[in-house]
Write an enzyme that holds these catalytic residues in place. Structure first.
Site: not given
Ligand code: UD1
Length: 442
Positions: A25-26, A121, A126, A128, A311, A333, A403
């Protein structure tokens, strides 16, 4: 709302046989988004039949791409020759956070992207910020208004040196997709090293991108003028693999997991072996044997790849709750990823969570109960607990589970689980429009 009912008279389902792992999926979500980077056709194979995939296809269609989903053969054909909208509406972003992954390719291809802000969420805020830091460094102007983030780069993007403060998976993917057609070289440091990043880079390189270093903490990209269409097979899902490995472990059964990449689940293999579970690797299969002898507990700490995956934390915790002795889980994480604790305790587990540490007094007898899947992997953990719980477990809000797990009921039944879904809603995919649900994009 549909529910799963798992009946377990003996208190421990005896699983046996084989389970075939679906495409990741990811990995597939960013790959589908990356098809926006070319005006030529792309074909993606081993696409899992999941609600999140449907949502991504709906999103790409809303942008003008032609998307054909062939669920019988698990492939998707994409043609983004005409992009008519560079916007991801709130209705789709709230269904799936990974919608944000359309931002990098849109910006690269059209010079603009407008994405509804995903918001928080179930497992934390989370943000960006790291995605946006990358786009800014590549020369985009970022504006926030009316719940949308708008990025523009009227005269295109230019390569840059970017250091990520945390190796975010999504930010790494989004920035790579933005940088592949930027003018000049880009160097990304402290990036995510997950296998899904490598799969995305392989797909992009087949399209003509010049990306080196994917799978390490530094990625170098030489921008190219245009990308072409290609055909790509998605890697097997390592989280699905891990979930079935833990299904074998929690039921003290022996199961063969086929079509997987053992290297992608090294931390889980190591931890299960530490607990006394036998694991044999045969080419692209793993034989998990938890039938021999008493198991012992082990502590885990989640970390970015190649550390223990967040995960699989809820599923591993469910397993630990059945192993006699004390153990601890540290989640590093995500900030709030313990909503499954209360639900597991309702089934008889003895887990205390404080801050990011959970302590488990393992070996208590689990029993069936009415529980709630609070997110995708929490839902998977409850299913696993139900396999080791005497009586009937009723899991609600199962749309979260659908999902991320392809043919979940079918695969569990084949292994010997007595599981039914409460209504006739078609399972993920098969052409059904995605139901009105909210998702966390895990
Ligand atoms: C992806 C995976 C999810 C997995 C996660 C961590 C997908 C679709 N989802 O989610 O299944 O649990 O990686 O392995 O691939 N963060 C920030 N700023 C940002 C982005 C992230 O602070 O701009 C923080 C988040 O809040 C979180 C951490 O970084 O605490 C990890 O998030 P991230 O690696 O970005 O996860 P996703 O890409 O959302």
């Amino acid at each position: 709302m549909a529910k799963f009912y798992i009946n377990n008279k003996s208190g421990r389902c005896a699983l046996s046989g084989q389970v075939e792992i679906s495409g990741s999926k990811n990995a597939v979500l960013p790959i589908l988004a990356a098809a926006l980077l070319t005006d030529e056709g792309c074909e993606i194979l081993d696409v899992p039949a999941l609600r999140d995939v449907e949502v991504m296809c709906m999103l790409l269609r809303s942008m003008g791409a032609k998307v054909k989903e062939h669920y019988i053969i698990n492939s998707v054909e994409l043609d983004a020759s005409d992009i008519t909208s560079a916007e991801a509406p709130y209705g789709l972003v709230k269904k799936m956070r990974a919608s944000i992954l359309a931002m990098g390719p849109l910006l690269a291809r059209t010079g603009k992207a407008r994405i509804a802000l995903p918001g928080g969420c179930a497992i934390g805020a989370r943000p960006i910020n790291l995605h946006l830091k990358g786009f800014r460094a590549l020369g985009a102007k970022i504006k926030e208004s009316g719940g949308f983030i708008e990025a523009t780069a009227a005269s295109g993007l230019s390569g840059a040196n970017i250091y990520l403060d945390f190796p975010s998976v999504g930010a790494t993917e989004n920035i790579i997709m933005a940088a592949v057609m930027a003018k000049g070289p880009t160097v990304l440091e402290n990036v995510a090293e997950e296998p899904e990043i490598v799969d995305l880079a392989n797909f992009l390189n087949k399209m003509g991108a010049r990306i080196k270093g994917a799978g390490t903490d530094t990625i170098k990209i030489e921008g190219v003028e245009r990308l072409r269409g290609t055909k790509h097979t998605v890697i097997p899902d390592r989280i699905e693999t891990g979930t079935y490995m833990l299904a074998a472990a929690i039921t003290r059964s022996k199961v063969e997991i086929k079509n997987t990449v053992p290297d992608h689940v090294r931390p889980l293999i190591a931890k299960l072996k530490e607990c006394g579970v036998g694991i044999e690797e045969v080419d692209d299969s793993l034989i998990v044997d938890a039938t021999k002898g008493p198991l012992i507990p082990a502590d885990i700490k989640t970390l970015p790849y190649p550390g223990f995956p967040t995960d699989l934390q809820p599923q591993f915790m469910a397993f630990l709750s059945t192993v006699k002795g004390d153990s601890a889980v540290i989640e590093t994480v995500f900030e709030k990823r313990y909503r499954h604790v209360g639900e597991l305790n309702r089934m008889g587990a003895s887990i205390k969570a404080e801050g990011n540490v959970a302590t488990i007094d393992g070996g208590k007898r689990l029993h069936g109960a009415q529980v709630l899947a609070t997110d995708l992997r929490a839902g998977a953990a409850l299913t696993l607990a139900a396999l080791a719980a005497k009586g009937r477990t009723e899991i609600s809000e199962i749309y979260h589970i659908e999902r991320g797990y392809s043919d979940y009921i079918k695969k569990l039944r084949k292994l010997g689980v007595d599981i039914v879904k409460a209504d006739d809603t078609p399972l993920a995919g098969r052409g059904a429009a995605a139901a009105a649900y909210g998702g966390e994009g895990l």
